[in-house]
Design a protein around this motif. Sequence first.
Motif, PDB file in Angstrom:
ATOM      1  N   THR A  21       0.836  -1.210   0.000  1.00 39.15           N
ATOM      2  CA  THR A  21       0.000   0.000   0.000  1.00 39.15           C
ATOM      3  C   THR A  21       0.865   1.253   0.000  1.00 39.15           C
ATOM      4  N   TYR A  22       1.933   1.232   0.784  1.00 35.33           N
ATOM      5  CA  TYR A  22       2.874   2.354   0.838  1.00 35.33           C
ATOM      6  C   TYR A  22       3.475   2.594  -0.552  1.00 35.33           C
ATOM      7  N   CYS A  23       3.956   1.534  -1.197  1.00 37.84           N
ATOM      8  CA  CYS A  23       4.576   1.671  -2.518  1.00 37.84           C
ATOM      9  C   CYS A  23       3.576   2.183  -3.554  1.00 37.84           C
ATOM     10  N   ASP A  24       2.352   1.675  -3.493  1.00 40.49           N
ATOM     11  CA  ASP A  24       1.336   2.068  -4.479  1.00 40.49           C
ATOM     12  C   ASP A  24       0.845   3.496  -4.284  1.00 40.49           C
ATOM     13  N   ASN A  25       1.008   4.014  -3.077  1.00 40.69           N
ATOM     14  CA  ASN A  25       0.526   5.376  -2.768  1.00 40.69           C
ATOM     15  C   ASN A  25       1.666   6.212  -2.183  1.00 40.69           C
ATOM     16  N   TYR A  26       2.855   6.013  -2.739  1.00 35.52           N
ATOM     17  CA  TYR A  26       4.061   6.558  -2.132  1.00 35.52           C
ATOM     18  C   TYR A  26       4.007   8.066  -1.950  1.00 35.52           C
ATOM     19  N   ASP A  27       3.620   8.787  -3.001  1.00 35.73           N
ATOM     20  CA  ASP A  27       3.644  10.258  -2.920  1.00 35.73           C
ATOM     21  C   ASP A  27       2.871  10.768  -1.716  1.00 35.73           C
ATOM     22  N   SER A  28       1.612  10.351  -1.600  1.00 40.95           N
ATOM     23  CA  SER A  28       0.744  10.913  -0.564  1.00 40.95           C
ATOM     24  C   SER A  28       1.180  10.509   0.840  1.00 40.95           C
ATOM     25  N   ILE A  29       1.608   9.247   1.035  1.00 42.33           N
ATOM     26  CA  ILE A  29       2.066   8.822   2.363  1.00 42.33           C
ATOM     27  C   ILE A  29       3.388   9.504   2.703  1.00 42.33           C
ATOM     28  N   HIS A  30       4.281   9.586   1.724  1.00 42.91           N
ATOM     29  CA  HIS A  30       5.608  10.130   2.011  1.00 42.91           C
ATOM     30  C   HIS A  30       5.566  11.612   2.323  1.00 42.91           C
ATOM     31  N   TYR A  31       4.654  12.357   1.721  1.00 48.05           N
ATOM     32  CA  TYR A  31       4.535  13.780   2.078  1.00 48.05           C
ATOM     33  C   TYR A  31       4.183  13.929   3.554  1.00 48.05           C
ATOM     34  N   LEU A  32       3.274  13.089   4.049  1.00 49.53           N
ATOM     35  CA  LEU A  32       2.926  13.113   5.474  1.00 49.53           C
ATOM     36  C   LEU A  32       4.138  12.755   6.327  1.00 49.53           C
ATOM     37  N   PHE A  33       4.897  11.753   5.871  1.00 50.56           N
ATOM     38  CA  PHE A  33       6.061  11.298   6.629  1.00 50.56           C
ATOM     39  C   PHE A  33       7.141  12.383   6.683  1.00 50.56           C
ATOM     40  N   VAL A  34       7.405  13.039   5.568  1.00 52.59           N
ATOM     41  CA  VAL A  34       8.411  14.105   5.528  1.00 52.59           C
ATOM     42  C   VAL A  34       8.013  15.252   6.448  1.00 52.59           C
ATOM     43  N   GLU A  35       6.751  15.622   6.420  1.00 53.38           N
ATOM     44  CA  GLU A  35       6.279  16.685   7.307  1.00 53.38           C
ATOM     45  C   GLU A  35       6.422  16.275   8.768  1.00 53.38           C
ATOM     46  N   PHE A  36       6.138  15.000   9.057  1.00 51.32           N
ATOM     47  CA  PHE A  36       6.297  14.490  10.419  1.00 51.32           C
ATOM     48  C   PHE A  36       7.752  14.592  10.870  1.00 51.32           C
TER      49      PHE A  36
END
Length: 322
Positions: A21-36
């Motif tokens: 799921t992370y790989c398939d939706n990388y952009d949206s999850i990773h933006y949250l992670f970077v902000e975190f």
Amino acid sequence: MENIITFESPTKITEKKIYETYCDNYDSIHYLFVEFQFSWMQQAYKALKDLDKYNIIVFLYKENFVELSELFKVKSFNEFYLNPRFNLDKINIIKISQKLRLSKETARRKILELEKEGVLLKNKKSISVTLKAGLLQKPTNTINSFSKILQYVSYLLHKEKNVKKYYDKEFFVKKIKERFTQILAIFLDYQIDYVLTRKALANNDIEMWFIIGSLLYNQIMFLKKSEKKSHYQKEWIEEVLNFGDKKGINAMSISDLTGIPRPTVIRKLKILLKQKDIYKDNNNLYYITNGRLFAELNKQRLLNIKKLSHIISRINNIVFFS
């Protein structure tokens, strides 16, 4: 993201499914992670104006939470912060220096400074963490921010029909606070490793990593504004480096974002320029460039997808099945 109300039991999701799921939706999850992660560093620097000292405090909290877990004890957020003082008998300067990749001299000096500031009390056999440390490190924002990631993963799993119910941020905040010490033992172990791995790539200089992180954060947020979707392993990294409308950031803005004094920022930027890890344009704006450091950071970015998927899986299992 509408909260779906059902009465079915939670579905156990494998780490493999979360990774996919992370790989398939990388952009949206990773933006949250970077902000975190950027918010974590900002909070850490603001607390003590010294990231290594903050890491020492976080490490001591993690060790305390691990000890409680080994004794099968779990304290809620409210229970723990009724009296957040605690003693650690099996901790010494050598262990702190090894675990946090500090020289013994640096670890000793930082602990002495924390003693003078009333954050720690140390004797020959133990270290005591005081109420003042609890006020500095109280992770309310951390819980809220990480719960956004858990919420979004829950939303995606529900959207893909892998689970019957979507759980919102407030649900995860409540559950993490209920099993606070157990979950934080797992999360802080991951977070300490995440920060130290990147510190090692930045000449073992944690302030330098924060400065590099501010450049990455700036370029990634420009990519977010574009709403462009990219494959996590290929195009995404090229887009961060080469996205046409991105703008660099100057030394003053880096200082404002991080809290690090401008002269220190300039000095460390000069080192990064000399190493060819960043470049500066004619307007004195700085950018990450595709050098040795960026190649190593990209390797760690890809490894982190699995590491973060593992942590999300473990926390979900505690939240839903403990």
